[in-house]
Motif scaffolding. Structure first.
Motif, PDB file in Angstrom:
ATOM      1  N   ALA A  43       0.804  -1.218   0.000  1.00 55.41           N
ATOM      2  CA  ALA A  43       0.000   0.000   0.000  1.00 55.41           C
ATOM      3  C   ALA A  43       0.841   1.275   0.000  1.00 55.41           C
ATOM      4  O   ALA A  43       0.285   2.374  -0.019  1.00 55.41           O
ATOM      5  N   TRP A  44       2.152   1.137   0.009  1.00 60.17           N
ATOM      6  CA  TRP A  44       3.024   2.292   0.217  1.00 60.17           C
ATOM      7  C   TRP A  44       3.964   2.526  -0.961  1.00 60.17           C
ATOM      8  O   TRP A  44       4.387   1.592  -1.637  1.00 60.17           O
ATOM      9  N   LEU A  45       4.282   3.798  -1.173  1.00 58.61           N
ATOM     10  CA  LEU A  45       5.345   4.135  -2.117  1.00 58.61           C
ATOM     11  C   LEU A  45       6.312   5.104  -1.442  1.00 58.61           C
ATOM     12  O   LEU A  45       5.949   5.812  -0.499  1.00 58.61           O
ATOM     13  N   ARG A  46       7.543   5.094  -1.922  1.00 56.07           N
ATOM     14  CA  ARG A  46       8.572   5.988  -1.381  1.00 56.07           C
ATOM     15  C   ARG A  46       9.004   6.975  -2.451  1.00 56.07           C
ATOM     16  O   ARG A  46       8.959   6.692  -3.643  1.00 56.07           O
ATOM     17  N   THR A  47       9.409   8.157  -1.979  1.00 51.95           N
ATOM     18  CA  THR A  47       9.799   9.221  -2.895  1.00 51.95           C
ATOM     19  C   THR A  47      11.298   9.490  -2.799  1.00 51.95           C
ATOM     20  O   THR A  47      11.976   9.021  -1.884  1.00 51.95           O
ATOM     21  N   ALA A  48      11.774  10.294  -3.745  1.00 51.41           N
ATOM     22  CA  ALA A  48      13.195  10.625  -3.779  1.00 51.41           C
ATOM     23  C   ALA A  48      13.634  11.391  -2.550  1.00 51.41           C
ATOM     24  O   ALA A  48      14.812  11.355  -2.171  1.00 51.41           O
TER      25      ALA A  48
END
Length: 415
Positions: A43-48
């Protein structure tokens, strides 16, 4: 309204968007803070910039979250053996994917044509209808079926159509949920019409028709010799708490359109599933409608993985359960924060719409949610509606994150 900023993307990324892709897309990215997604799981995404964002957007693609292990395993296996087929010989993955899809489709839908996007299978449905003399298309006001030329002819919104007219001739738009208007349109074209409709209008802002609507559409199509096409590109594959919106009311269309969730969130794929009678023109001549990447083995592996994952993980029941929990809690928050500036939260399963009576509130809330760590969506045909399409893999902890973020964002937007 919160302004999103901070050290995020590579410094030249927005410039590359402006130079090589779209100035408008670059500006949109900067409006949302200029951050860049670099990885995703569940359910999660990571950013720069190192942020973790709960993904309740994605326009309905991520019912099983990102990179579901079952889907990734199937795609990896296929990538290491035969990702793109020659198309001259028979290839097993396409047959297995078709069999799996027919196995979960409403009874009587037994033929499949695969494509890469939702708009492509809308185009295929239009051609299938025309090949049988159903040359007059009927779709619904505020419906959304894509932006290729034929699909756009059905997408009844002037904003998207105006720059590209003339579009297809012989298209009628009638109000969604209005069977009297539909009957008038069908009566004017006996035996010559094709009706294309969504079980729930997603891009119109999650508009749910009366339970009697689709059964009545089915009856009217039968009575007037029309082809009944049900566009479940966004609503299908469990998004509404059943495999199909058709299942909620017990109807079987002549043609069912599938997309988004069929990809497993890994490889884009869509499908047209039809009765043998409706599919007859494509059955007779395999070259009458083709696409180079139709049924490519990599996408077929993703589709099989998606169907298996939804089944094995019990995601249909989980979708229904989560939909009730989320709708109930958002309703409580809205009542406390917005009062009469918001309408009741609506939508079956995990296709959830929040409509505001004050212009601009939905857009403000979308930005505030991102600032608070949650990705949501706007509605293309209804700017007053914020749309949430969460994955069915949300944990209890994820739910607490969502509710806390929503309340924080709502209070900021209300100010």
């Amino acid at each position: 309204m919160t302004v999103l900023n901070g050290p995020t993307a590579p410094p030249d990324l927005a410039d590359k968007y402006r130079r090589y892709l779209s100035k408008g897309r670059a500006a949109l990215g900067e409006m949302f803070g200029g951050d860049v997604e670099v990885s995703a799981e569940g359910a999660w995404l990571r950013t720069a910039s190192g942020r973790s964002l709960l993904n309740c957007g994605g326009y309905g693609v991520f019912l099983m979250g990102a990179r579901h292990p079952r889907v990734v395993a199937e795609v990896t296996r296929q990538l290491n053996t035969n990702p793109i087929a020659s198309r001259l010989l028979l290839e097993p993955e396409q047959a297995k994917a078709a069999e799996a899809l027919v196995g979960i489709a409403p009874a009587g839908l037994e033929r499949v044509f695969f494509a890469g996007s939702g708009a492509e299978v809308v185009e295929a449905a239009i051609k299938l209808a025309r090949a049988q003399g159903k040359r007059h298309l009927i779709s619904m006001v505020n419906g959304y079926h894509g932006k290729t030329t034929g699909a756009l002819s059905l997408t009844a919104r002037d904003l998207f159509q105006a720059p590209f007219r003339p579009l297809l001739p012989d298209v009628t738009h009638v109000p969604f949920g209005d069977t009297d208007a539909l009957e008038i349109a069908l009566r004017a074209r006996p035996g010559e019409a094709c009706v294309v409709v969504e079980p729930v209008q997603g891009e119109a802002g999650v508009v749910v028709p009366p339970a009697s609507y689709l059964p009545e559409v089915r009856r009217l199509c039968d009575e007037h010799g029309a082809l009944f096409v049900l566009d479940e590109i966004q609503t299908g594959m469990g998004r509404l708490g059943r495999w199909w919106g058709a299942d909620l009311v017990g109807v079987t269309p002549d043609v069912l359109l599938v997309g988004k969730g069929l990809s497993g969130g890994v490889v884009p794929v869509s499908a047209l599933v039809a009765t043998p009678a409706a599919f007859a023109p494509f059955d007779k001549d395999p070259f009458i409608h083709t696409s180079t990447f139709s049924g490519n083995p990599l996408a077929m592996a993703a589709a099989q993985g998606a169907i298996t994952a939804i089944t094995e993980d019990g995601l249909i029941a989980r979708t229904a359960e989560l939909g009730e929990l989320i709708t109930s809690r958002l309703t409580e928050i809205n009542a406390s924060v917005f009062g009469d500036r918001v309408l009741p939260v609506r939508g079956p399963g995990l296709l959830i719409g929040v409509e505001f009576t004050v212009p601009g509130t939905a857009g403000d809330l979308l930005i505030e949610l991102l600032s608070a760590g949650v990705i949501a969506n706007h509605s293309l045909n209804s700017p007053s509606v914020l749309r949430l399409t969460p994955p069915a893999v949300l944990t209890d902890t994820d739910l607490l994150v969502l509710f806390d973020a929503y309340e924080t964002a709502a209070r900021a937007a209300a100010r």
